[in-house]
Design a protein around this motif. Sequence first.
Motif, PDB file in Angstrom:
ATOM      1  N   GLN A 172      -0.677 -13.691  50.684  1.00 48.33           N
ATOM      2  CA  GLN A 172      -1.398 -13.104  49.565  1.00 48.33           C
ATOM      3  C   GLN A 172      -0.522 -12.129  48.793  1.00 48.33           C
ATOM      4  OE1 GLN A 172      -4.546 -14.131  48.605  1.00 48.33           O
ATOM      5  NE2 GLN A 172      -3.907 -13.017  46.764  1.00 48.33           N
ATOM      6  N   LEU A 175       1.672 -14.203  46.594  1.00 43.15           N
ATOM      7  CA  LEU A 175       0.903 -14.728  45.465  1.00 43.15           C
ATOM      8  C   LEU A 175       0.627 -13.640  44.435  1.00 43.15           C
ATOM      9  CD1 LEU A 175      -1.674 -16.947  47.393  1.00 43.15           C
ATOM     10  CD2 LEU A 175       0.054 -17.771  45.794  1.00 43.15           C
ATOM     11  N   HIS A 178       2.982 -12.801  41.408  1.00 46.02           N
ATOM     12  CA  HIS A 178       2.985 -13.671  40.221  1.00 46.02           C
ATOM     13  C   HIS A 178       4.399 -14.091  39.820  1.00 46.02           C
ATOM     14  CE1 HIS A 178      -1.257 -12.791  39.820  1.00 46.02           C
ATOM     15  NE2 HIS A 178      -0.998 -11.499  39.752  1.00 46.02           N
ATOM     16  N   LEU A 182       2.859 -22.075  42.296  1.00 44.59           N
ATOM     17  CA  LEU A 182       2.240 -22.681  43.471  1.00 44.59           C
ATOM     18  C   LEU A 182       2.175 -24.191  43.309  1.00 44.59           C
ATOM     19  CD1 LEU A 182       0.651 -22.618  46.146  1.00 44.59           C
ATOM     20  CD2 LEU A 182      -1.424 -22.158  44.793  1.00 44.59           C
ATOM     21  N   LEU A 194       5.588 -22.478  47.390  1.00 48.61           N
ATOM     22  CA  LEU A 194       5.708 -21.449  46.360  1.00 48.61           C
ATOM     23  C   LEU A 194       7.147 -21.493  45.862  1.00 48.61           C
ATOM     24  CD1 LEU A 194       3.689 -18.669  48.167  1.00 48.61           C
ATOM     25  CD2 LEU A 194       3.103 -19.655  45.956  1.00 48.61           C
ATOM     26  N   ILE A 211      -2.114 -22.630  51.969  1.00 51.86           N
ATOM     27  CA  ILE A 211      -2.197 -21.177  51.781  1.00 51.86           C
ATOM     28  C   ILE A 211      -3.515 -20.601  52.286  1.00 51.86           C
ATOM     29  CG2 ILE A 211      -0.613 -21.195  49.820  1.00 51.86           C
ATOM     30  CD1 ILE A 211      -3.063 -20.907  48.001  1.00 51.86           C
TER      31      ILE A 211
END
Length: 231
Positions: A172, A175, A178, A182, A194, A211
């Motif tokens: 997380q 992610l 940014h 993905l 990723l 994920i």
Amino acid sequence: MKFTINITKRIVMRIIAIILLLFIAIFTFLYFQEYNTAELTKQKIIFDLKQIKTENIFDFKTTDYLLKSSQNFEPCECSETIHMQPDFMLTSANEIVTSKNPNAYCCGLSFYWIKNDYGEERIEIEDKKNKFYFTLNKNPEGKTYAYTVISNMEIGNDQRIKPNQVIKIFVQQILDSHEFTLLRTDSESQYDYLIKDLGDKFLIYTIPNHIENPHGIWFQLYSKKKYFTEF
């Protein structure tokens, strides 16, 4: 007759020169062909991309997720001289465990130095508290070119693999940066990806078991070249 032979030789030499120049042009064109992020698929990552094993994986901000998830680690003094930070155990593992001291216990983490029959070295770092471990892969020059974080695969009462909450936090955090694209795969595949475009190479994090319920993260660098990847 002699004049005709000279003309024929010139024509042959011109044809050879044109063919040679055409070959060079095609080779040059193909040599500089590169993948872009939008082209990548699971098959291309697995079968076509060439992994880079000559560069230090830590030169590309691959431990940021540890710093952002620092609540999972307690800083402490190691061997009276080393102050552990969340990413220090990876970037400076060689200072803690070596071939002369192949096993070490430091700040709640167990370090193991391993060398296989092919001369390849790796360091394993086990975090028993959070139920996962790291494996650092090294090239013959001692550079860590890739590493992984893997769950110990706990099995629940229903005989299914239990999710590792710390690894879910790591994913997380990545992610939330940014900085990565993905690439999701279908349910029959075992991985999501990723991807970060670094200009001349890709930084790819492979997520086993997708994920939503990750079992780990593989951190690797890949060449963007489509052809002549051995050069």
